[in-house]
Design a protein around this motif. Structure first.
Motif, PDB file in Angstrom:
ATOM      1  N   GLU A 153       0.833  -1.206   0.000  1.00 18.03           N
ATOM      2  CA  GLU A 153       0.000   0.000   0.000  1.00 18.03           C
ATOM      3  C   GLU A 153       0.863   1.250   0.000  1.00 18.03           C
ATOM      4  O   GLU A 153       0.569   2.203  -0.696  1.00 18.03           O
ATOM      5  CB  GLU A 153      -0.909   0.013   1.230  1.00 18.03           C
ATOM      6  N   THR A 154       1.954   1.230   0.766  1.00 16.14           N
ATOM      7  CA  THR A 154       2.843   2.375   0.837  1.00 16.14           C
ATOM      8  C   THR A 154       3.488   2.633  -0.527  1.00 16.14           C
ATOM      9  O   THR A 154       3.587   3.763  -0.968  1.00 16.14           O
ATOM     10  CB  THR A 154       3.952   2.154   1.892  1.00 16.14           C
ATOM     11  N   GLN A 155       3.894   1.573  -1.213  1.00 13.96           N
ATOM     12  CA  GLN A 155       4.515   1.728  -2.518  1.00 13.96           C
ATOM     13  C   GLN A 155       3.524   2.273  -3.542  1.00 13.96           C
ATOM     14  O   GLN A 155       3.897   2.995  -4.443  1.00 13.96           O
ATOM     15  CB  GLN A 155       5.064   0.391  -3.012  1.00 13.96           C
ATOM     16  N   ASN A 156       2.259   1.949  -3.414  1.00 18.15           N
ATOM     17  CA  ASN A 156       1.256   2.368  -4.382  1.00 18.15           C
ATOM     18  C   ASN A 156       0.643   3.721  -4.064  1.00 18.15           C
ATOM     19  O   ASN A 156      -0.148   4.218  -4.848  1.00 18.15           O
ATOM     20  CB  ASN A 156       0.145   1.315  -4.481  1.00 18.15           C
ATOM     21  N   ASP A 157       0.972   4.325  -2.912  1.00 19.31           N
ATOM     22  CA  ASP A 157       0.387   5.612  -2.539  1.00 19.31           C
ATOM     23  C   ASP A 157       0.637   6.677  -3.603  1.00 19.31           C
ATOM     24  O   ASP A 157      -0.256   7.417  -3.952  1.00 19.31           O
ATOM     25  CB  ASP A 157       0.926   6.108  -1.191  1.00 19.31           C
ATOM     26  N   GLY A 158       1.870   6.754  -4.127  1.00 26.72           N
ATOM     27  CA  GLY A 158       2.192   7.752  -5.136  1.00 26.72           C
ATOM     28  C   GLY A 158       1.396   7.541  -6.404  1.00 26.72           C
ATOM     29  O   GLY A 158       0.870   8.476  -6.987  1.00 26.72           O
ATOM     30  N   ASP A 159       1.300   6.296  -6.840  1.00 22.82           N
ATOM     31  CA  ASP A 159       0.533   5.987  -8.040  1.00 22.82           C
ATOM     32  C   ASP A 159      -0.941   6.260  -7.815  1.00 22.82           C
ATOM     33  O   ASP A 159      -1.636   6.716  -8.724  1.00 22.82           O
ATOM     34  CB  ASP A 159       0.738   4.535  -8.452  1.00 22.82           C
ATOM     35  N   ASP A 160      -1.416   5.982  -6.599  1.00 19.46           N
ATOM     36  CA  ASP A 160      -2.810   6.237  -6.272  1.00 19.46           C
ATOM     37  C   ASP A 160      -3.118   7.728  -6.360  1.00 19.46           C
ATOM     38  O   ASP A 160      -4.148   8.120  -6.883  1.00 19.46           O
ATOM     39  CB  ASP A 160      -3.128   5.708  -4.872  1.00 19.46           C
ATOM     40  N   LEU A 161      -2.213   8.567  -5.874  1.00 13.77           N
ATOM     41  CA  LEU A 161      -2.423  10.010  -5.924  1.00 13.77           C
ATOM     42  C   LEU A 161      -2.462  10.484  -7.378  1.00 13.77           C
ATOM     43  O   LEU A 161      -3.347  11.253  -7.762  1.00 13.77           O
ATOM     44  CB  LEU A 161      -1.329  10.752  -5.148  1.00 13.77           C
ATOM     45  N   GLU A 162      -1.543   9.999  -8.182  1.00  6.22           N
ATOM     46  CA  GLU A 162      -1.531  10.374  -9.601  1.00  6.22           C
ATOM     47  C   GLU A 162      -2.815   9.914 -10.288  1.00  6.22           C
ATOM     48  O   GLU A 162      -3.409  10.651 -11.071  1.00  6.22           O
ATOM     49  CB  GLU A 162      -0.317   9.764 -10.293  1.00  6.22           C
ATOM     50  N   GLU A 163      -3.260   8.729  -9.953  1.00  3.43           N
ATOM     51  CA  GLU A 163      -4.501   8.206 -10.525  1.00  3.43           C
ATOM     52  C   GLU A 163      -5.708   9.040 -10.085  1.00  3.43           C
ATOM     53  O   GLU A 163      -6.597   9.325 -10.875  1.00  3.43           O
ATOM     54  CB  GLU A 163      -4.692   6.753 -10.095  1.00  3.43           C
ATOM     55  N   ARG A 164      -5.719   9.460  -8.815  1.00  5.87           N
ATOM     56  CA  ARG A 164      -6.830  10.282  -8.336  1.00  5.87           C
ATOM     57  C   ARG A 164      -6.860  11.652  -9.007  1.00  5.87           C
ATOM     58  O   ARG A 164      -7.923  12.180  -9.308  1.00  5.87           O
ATOM     59  CB  ARG A 164      -6.787  10.423  -6.815  1.00  5.87           C
ATOM     60  N   ASP A 181       4.533  16.744  -7.204  1.00 10.54           N
ATOM     61  CA  ASP A 181       5.435  16.787  -6.058  1.00 10.54           C
ATOM     62  C   ASP A 181       4.655  16.307  -4.840  1.00 10.54           C
ATOM     63  O   ASP A 181       3.947  17.079  -4.193  1.00 10.54           O
ATOM     64  CB  ASP A 181       5.958  18.208  -5.862  1.00 10.54           C
ATOM     65  N   ARG A 182       4.755  15.014  -4.562  1.00  9.79           N
ATOM     66  CA  ARG A 182       3.989  14.409  -3.468  1.00  9.79           C
ATOM     67  C   ARG A 182       4.404  14.969  -2.108  1.00  9.79           C
ATOM     68  O   ARG A 182       3.578  15.125  -1.231  1.00  9.79           O
ATOM     69  CB  ARG A 182       4.154  12.894  -3.492  1.00  9.79           C
ATOM     70  N   GLU A 183       5.686  15.243  -1.951  1.00 14.88           N
ATOM     71  CA  GLU A 183       6.206  15.724  -0.674  1.00 14.88           C
ATOM     72  C   GLU A 183       5.607  17.077  -0.285  1.00 14.88           C
ATOM     73  O   GLU A 183       5.252  17.308   0.864  1.00 14.88           O
ATOM     74  CB  GLU A 183       7.731  15.826  -0.741  1.00 14.88           C
ATOM     75  N   ASN A 184       5.477  17.978  -1.262  1.00 13.72           N
ATOM     76  CA  ASN A 184       4.947  19.313  -0.988  1.00 13.72           C
ATOM     77  C   ASN A 184       3.479  19.474  -1.359  1.00 13.72           C
ATOM     78  O   ASN A 184       2.903  20.538  -1.144  1.00 13.72           O
ATOM     79  CB  ASN A 184       5.778  20.370  -1.729  1.00 13.72           C
ATOM     80  N   GLY A 185       2.884  18.438  -1.954  1.00 15.78           N
ATOM     81  CA  GLY A 185       1.471  18.506  -2.327  1.00 15.78           C
ATOM     82  C   GLY A 185       1.186  19.459  -3.470  1.00 15.78           C
ATOM     83  O   GLY A 185       0.148  20.111  -3.499  1.00 15.78           O
ATOM     84  N   VAL A 186       2.126  19.540  -4.423  1.00 13.61           N
ATOM     85  CA  VAL A 186       1.978  20.451  -5.556  1.00 13.61           C
ATOM     86  C   VAL A 186       1.870  19.651  -6.841  1.00 13.61           C
ATOM     87  O   VAL A 186       2.675  18.753  -7.096  1.00 13.61           O
ATOM     88  CB  VAL A 186       3.178  21.431  -5.651  1.00 13.61           C
ATOM     89  N   VAL A 187       0.863  19.979  -7.636  1.00  8.55           N
ATOM     90  CA  VAL A 187       0.689  19.323  -8.936  1.00  8.55           C
ATOM     91  C   VAL A 187       0.680  20.393 -10.021  1.00  8.55           C
ATOM     92  O   VAL A 187       0.137  21.477  -9.831  1.00  8.55           O
ATOM     93  CB  VAL A 187      -0.597  18.466  -8.988  1.00  8.55           C
ATOM     94  N   PRO A 246      -7.236  15.850  -0.666  1.00  8.75           N
ATOM     95  CA  PRO A 246      -6.592  16.451   0.511  1.00  8.75           C
ATOM     96  C   PRO A 246      -5.069  16.545   0.435  1.00  8.75           C
ATOM     97  O   PRO A 246      -4.491  17.472   0.996  1.00  8.75           O
ATOM     98  CB  PRO A 246      -6.998  15.520   1.665  1.00  8.75           C
ATOM     99  N   GLU A 247      -4.415  15.626  -0.265  1.00 14.64           N
ATOM    100  CA  GLU A 247      -2.950  15.658  -0.352  1.00 14.64           C
ATOM    101  C   GLU A 247      -2.445  16.807  -1.227  1.00 14.64           C
ATOM    102  O   GLU A 247      -1.289  17.188  -1.145  1.00 14.64           O
ATOM    103  CB  GLU A 247      -2.399  14.346  -0.941  1.00 14.64           C
ATOM    104  N   ILE A 248      -3.301  17.341  -2.072  1.00 13.34           N
ATOM    105  CA  ILE A 248      -2.905  18.432  -2.965  1.00 13.34           C
ATOM    106  C   ILE A 248      -3.152  19.765  -2.268  1.00 13.34           C
ATOM    107  O   ILE A 248      -4.263  20.070  -1.876  1.00 13.34           O
ATOM    108  CB  ILE A 248      -3.682  18.384  -4.301  1.00 13.34           C
ATOM    109  N   GLU A 249      -2.073  20.531  -2.103  1.00 12.45           N
ATOM    110  CA  GLU A 249      -2.173  21.838  -1.455  1.00 12.45           C
ATOM    111  C   GLU A 249      -2.120  22.980  -2.459  1.00 12.45           C
ATOM    112  O   GLU A 249      -2.615  24.073  -2.191  1.00 12.45           O
ATOM    113  CB  GLU A 249      -1.049  21.993  -0.434  1.00 12.45           C
TER     114      GLU A 249
END
Length: 120
Positions: free
Chosen positions: A4-15, A40-46, A76-79
């Protein structure tokens, strides 16, 4: 759990991709496109790039504003959302090209054609 942790980044991109498809189908219906340029997952910037018919479209600045305001509320992860039509390289507002319209052509002499004639 590590899967699940490995797929979090892909999940965010998919969302983010699903958000664009679900909330802005008119972009594709009008010959435009919206794609993730950078996430940028770390800073929540797309960063989103609008292309195709969006380049030069008079309402693309409104589309960009809608994407920016709605994405941060729904994901929520996107700021922060950066979006552009890519027409001037960095700005969120279009410029430098005039819009084209269906049926509009340019003659060999460089004169713009007014488009198809009305049937009446």
């Amino acid at each position: 759990m590590s899967t699940e942790t490995q797929n979090d980044g892909d999940d965010l991109e998919e969302r983010v991709t699903n958000f664009l498809r679900r909330n802005f189908p008119q972009i594709q219906m009008h010959g435009g496109s919206a794609a993730i340029q950078d996430l940028d997952r770390e800073n929540g910037v797309v960063s989103i790039a609008l292309g195709g018919a969006c380049s030069g479209c008079g309402i693309s600045p409104m589309t960009i504003q809608a994407i920016k305001s709605r994405m941060v509320k729904e994901i929520p992860e996107i700021e922060k959302v950066n979006a552009s039509t890519g027409m001037d390289g960095e700005s969120d507002m279009g410029g430098g090209m005039s819009p084209s319209f269906p049926g509009e052509t340019v003659d060999d002499d460089g004169e713009a054609d007014e488009g198809p004639e009305a049937p009446f």
